[in-house]
Each structure stands twice: as structure tokens, then as C-alpha cells.
Design an enzyme around this catalytic site. Structure first.
Site, PDB file in Angstrom:
ATOM      1  N   ASN A   6      37.253  31.248  38.058  1.00 17.74           N
ATOM      2  CA  ASN A   6      38.051  32.487  38.077  1.00 17.74           C
ATOM      3  C   ASN A   6      39.012  32.410  36.892  1.00 17.74           C
ATOM      4  O   ASN A   6      40.013  31.700  36.926  1.00 17.74           O
ATOM      5  CB  ASN A   6      38.813  32.560  39.392  1.00 17.74           C
ATOM      6  N   ASN A  61      44.565  42.736  37.200  1.00 15.29           N
ATOM      7  CA  ASN A  61      43.115  42.695  37.144  1.00 15.29           C
ATOM      8  C   ASN A  61      42.627  43.189  35.788  1.00 15.29           C
ATOM      9  O   ASN A  61      43.383  43.759  34.993  1.00 15.29           O
ATOM     10  CB  ASN A  61      42.523  43.571  38.256  1.00 15.29           C
ATOM     11  N   CYS A  70      47.005  35.951  43.598  1.00 13.65           N
ATOM     12  CA  CYS A  70      45.708  35.337  43.283  1.00 13.65           C
ATOM     13  C   CYS A  70      45.847  33.835  43.473  1.00 13.65           C
ATOM     14  O   CYS A  70      46.656  33.199  42.792  1.00 13.65           O
ATOM     15  CB  CYS A  70      45.274  35.669  41.863  1.00 13.65           C
ATOM     16  N   ASN A  72      43.625  31.332  42.865  1.00  7.49           N
ATOM     17  CA  ASN A  72      43.164  30.535  41.729  1.00  7.49           C
ATOM     18  C   ASN A  72      44.159  30.601  40.578  1.00  7.49           C
ATOM     19  O   ASN A  72      44.432  29.600  39.913  1.00  7.49           O
ATOM     20  CB  ASN A  72      41.783  31.021  41.272  1.00  7.49           C
ATOM     21  N   ASN A 145      47.052  40.472  50.293  1.00  8.21           N
ATOM     22  CA  ASN A 145      46.171  41.469  49.696  1.00  8.21           C
ATOM     23  C   ASN A 145      44.976  41.655  50.632  1.00  8.21           C
ATOM     24  O   ASN A 145      44.683  40.797  51.463  1.00  8.21           O
ATOM     25  CB  ASN A 145      45.741  41.058  48.279  1.00  8.21           C
ATOM     26  N   HIS A 147      41.213  42.107  52.379  1.00  5.55           N
ATOM     27  CA  HIS A 147      39.870  41.521  52.276  1.00  5.55           C
ATOM     28  C   HIS A 147      38.986  42.056  53.393  1.00  5.55           C
ATOM     29  O   HIS A 147      39.432  42.228  54.533  1.00  5.55           O
ATOM     30  CB  HIS A 147      39.933  39.995  52.372  1.00  5.55           C
ATOM     31  N   GLU A 197      35.687  41.410  43.666  1.00  4.79           N
ATOM     32  CA  GLU A 197      37.146  41.524  43.635  1.00  4.79           C
ATOM     33  C   GLU A 197      37.576  42.938  43.278  1.00  4.79           C
ATOM     34  O   GLU A 197      37.051  43.557  42.350  1.00  4.79           O
ATOM     35  CB  GLU A 197      37.741  40.537  42.624  1.00  4.79           C
ATOM     36  N   CYS A 206      37.440  33.429  44.195  1.00  4.64           N
ATOM     37  CA  CYS A 206      38.639  34.158  44.611  1.00  4.64           C
ATOM     38  C   CYS A 206      39.350  33.311  45.654  1.00  4.64           C
ATOM     39  O   CYS A 206      38.805  33.057  46.734  1.00  4.64           O
ATOM     40  CB  CYS A 206      38.279  35.528  45.191  1.00  4.64           C
ATOM     41  N   GLY A 209      40.360  35.255  48.708  1.00  6.08           N
ATOM     42  CA  GLY A 209      39.115  35.597  49.392  1.00  6.08           C
ATOM     43  C   GLY A 209      38.539  34.427  50.157  1.00  6.08           C
ATOM     44  O   GLY A 209      37.998  34.594  51.256  1.00  6.08           O
TER      45      GLY A 209
END
Length: 263
Positions: A6, A61, A70, A72, A145, A147, A197, A206, A209
Site C-alpha cells: 500500500n 486518496n 489509513c 498502512n 472509516n 468498510h 479502497e 488496506c 480493511g
């Protein structure tokens, strides 16, 4: 830098303040373009926190939209901040749009950060009774966020691009759009996963995720509370602590290259 594939472009705003100068959303789109820019899943600003936290990150993004968090990217920010003396302790706090995250960096004998563990906070399992495109059963999880986790028998042939894009933009159920995970249970400690994503399309990994997928697997009785998530770009170890209800994510963070971009 990249974490499990990522990849994001990181700007050191301690040296070059960016967030209040010009259109950072347009800059993220321009820099993230893999043909006419640097190329990446997005852009991340490493910034002074302006609060009691040690460092702050803003994450954009590749389409220029700003995301809450995020996983990662947070590990890569931790690696950069520690190795460049922005923070001096192995344990420190990171300010994000989804709240403060506690991070521990793991150091090798040369003093380099090889991986990091991020306290991702408490997940929220949301309503999963609404209908989504394709009529697939799913579990909706928030990690700060959104999912949408769908369990499949074969991730290689899962409709990641077609169905992922459709569900991402299905604002009738997901008003802020959503990330979409396609997950296959290997055993009670292993999950294979691909991710579409929000605002970026399919990526190699992700972090949030992966956390959401473990939560969905646990609440559906499919895995234990600690598992290895196998993503296209590498593995992440996710643990959902039963006592604290908090999720710990451990994974790699690596440099790709450094440069100067003319704006």
C-alpha cells in the site's frame, strides 16, 4: 513508502508546510498519478500535531478525497518520524481524523524501524440488513472509516473491480461511500483478502480493511480473535483484544525512494 504494498507519497511538513498552502486535494491527484506524477495510492502529510500528540497525519486518496485513517500509512509515518528524529521514543501518539492512535515501532540492531504495531482503537459493527448490489450477505464495520466485508470462496476470481466500485458508490446504504473487502477464510488464524479502497480502487493492502475483516470474521464465528491477514502486498497480523475491545495491527513499513516534486 509502502506498507504491505500500500504505497503513498509522504511529505515532511515539519520541513515543508503544505496543508494551508494551495489546493492539497489537487496536489494529491497530481502526485498520485502513476503516469504523469510520482505514482501512489495517495498522499500523506506528516505534520506537527498542534495538540498534545507527538505527530499528525493527513491522508488523501489518489482521487484527492481526504480519508479519516489509513493503517498502512500510519506505520510508514511512524517509521519516518522515528528515523528522522521527529519522535525519540519507540512508543508515541499519532493524530488522525479518526482520533489519536498509539504506535510502537520495532527496531533492528542498526536502529532502523522494521515494523510497527498500531492500536487501531475500538471497532463498530454496523447494521448489515440493508440490501447491496448483487444481494451478497455482508458485514458493515467502522474503523473510523467505513468498510463492507463480503466473504467469498475464491478471492482470485472475486468481482473486486466491478462489484467493489458499485458498492463503494452505493450511497443509499453508505452515504460517505465505503471500502469493500472480499475475504476467504483459510483457517481460524488465517484470512486471505482483496480490497477495493474508497477513492483509490483496488490496492495491494488496506490496514483498516484488514482490521474490519477480522472483526467481521469474529462476529460471524469464522476465526479466532487473532489472525494473519494475507493481502496481495504482504501479511498483516491483526488482534482484537477481548478485554479492551481494541484492535492491534502489526506489519511492515519500507522506503521506496525520495525526491523533490516541483509544484
Amino acid at each position: 513508502m509502502q506498507g504491505a504494498g500500500n504505497d503513498y507519497i509522504y511529505i515532511d511538513c515539519f520541513r515543508t508546510p503544505m496543508d494551508t498552502h494551495g489546493d492539497v486535494h489537487a496536489l494529491a491527484r497530481r502526485m498520485s498519478d502513476r503516469h504523469f506524477g510520482v505514482g501512489g495510492d495517495g498522499m500523506v502529510l506528516i505534520m506537527p500535531s498542534g495538540s498534545g500528540d507527538d505527530v499528525r497525519m493527513r491522508m488523501f486518496n489518489s482521487d484527492g478525497s481526504e480519508a479519516e485513517m489509513c493503517g498502512n500509512a500510519s506505520r510508514c509515518v511512524a517509521k519516518y518520524a522515528y528515523e528522522h528524529g521527529i519522535v525519540n521514543a519507540k512508543n508515541f501518539t499519532l493524530q488522525t481524523k479518526s482520533g489519536t492512535k498509539n504506535i510502537t515501532v520495532n527496531i533492528d540492531l542498526t536502529g532502523s524501524v522494521t515494523s510497527a504495531t498500531v492500536d487501531m482503537g475500538e471497532p463498530s459493527v454496523l447494521d448489515s440488513t440493508a440490501k447491496i448490489p448483487g444481494g451478497h450477505p455482508y458485514t458493515s464495520v467502522s474503523m473510523g472509516n467505513p468498510h463492507c466485508v463480503i466473504f467469498v470462496d475464491d478471492t482470485d476470481n472475486a468481482p473486486v473491480h466491478s462489484l467493489g466500485a458499485e458498492i463503494e458508490n452505493f450511497t443509499e446504504v453508505f452515504p460517505q461511500k465505503t471500502n469493500v473487502e472480499f475475504a476467504k477464510i483459510i483457517d481460524r488464524q488465517t484470512i486471505q483478502m482483496r480490497v477495493w479502497e474508497r477513492g483509490a480502487g483496488e490496492t495491494l493492502a488496506c490496514g483498516t480493511g484488514a482490521c474490519a475483516t477480522l472483526v467481521a470474521a469474529v462476529v460471524n464465528g469464522l476465526t479466532d480473535r487473532k489472525a494473519t491477514l494475507r493481502l496481495l502486498g504482504g501479511d498483516l497480523v491483526i488482534e482484537w483484544n477481548e478485554d479492551s475491545n481494541r484492535i492491534l495491527m502489526t506489519g511492515p513499513a519500507e522506503y521506496a525512494f525520495e525526491g523533490v516534486f516541483s509544484i
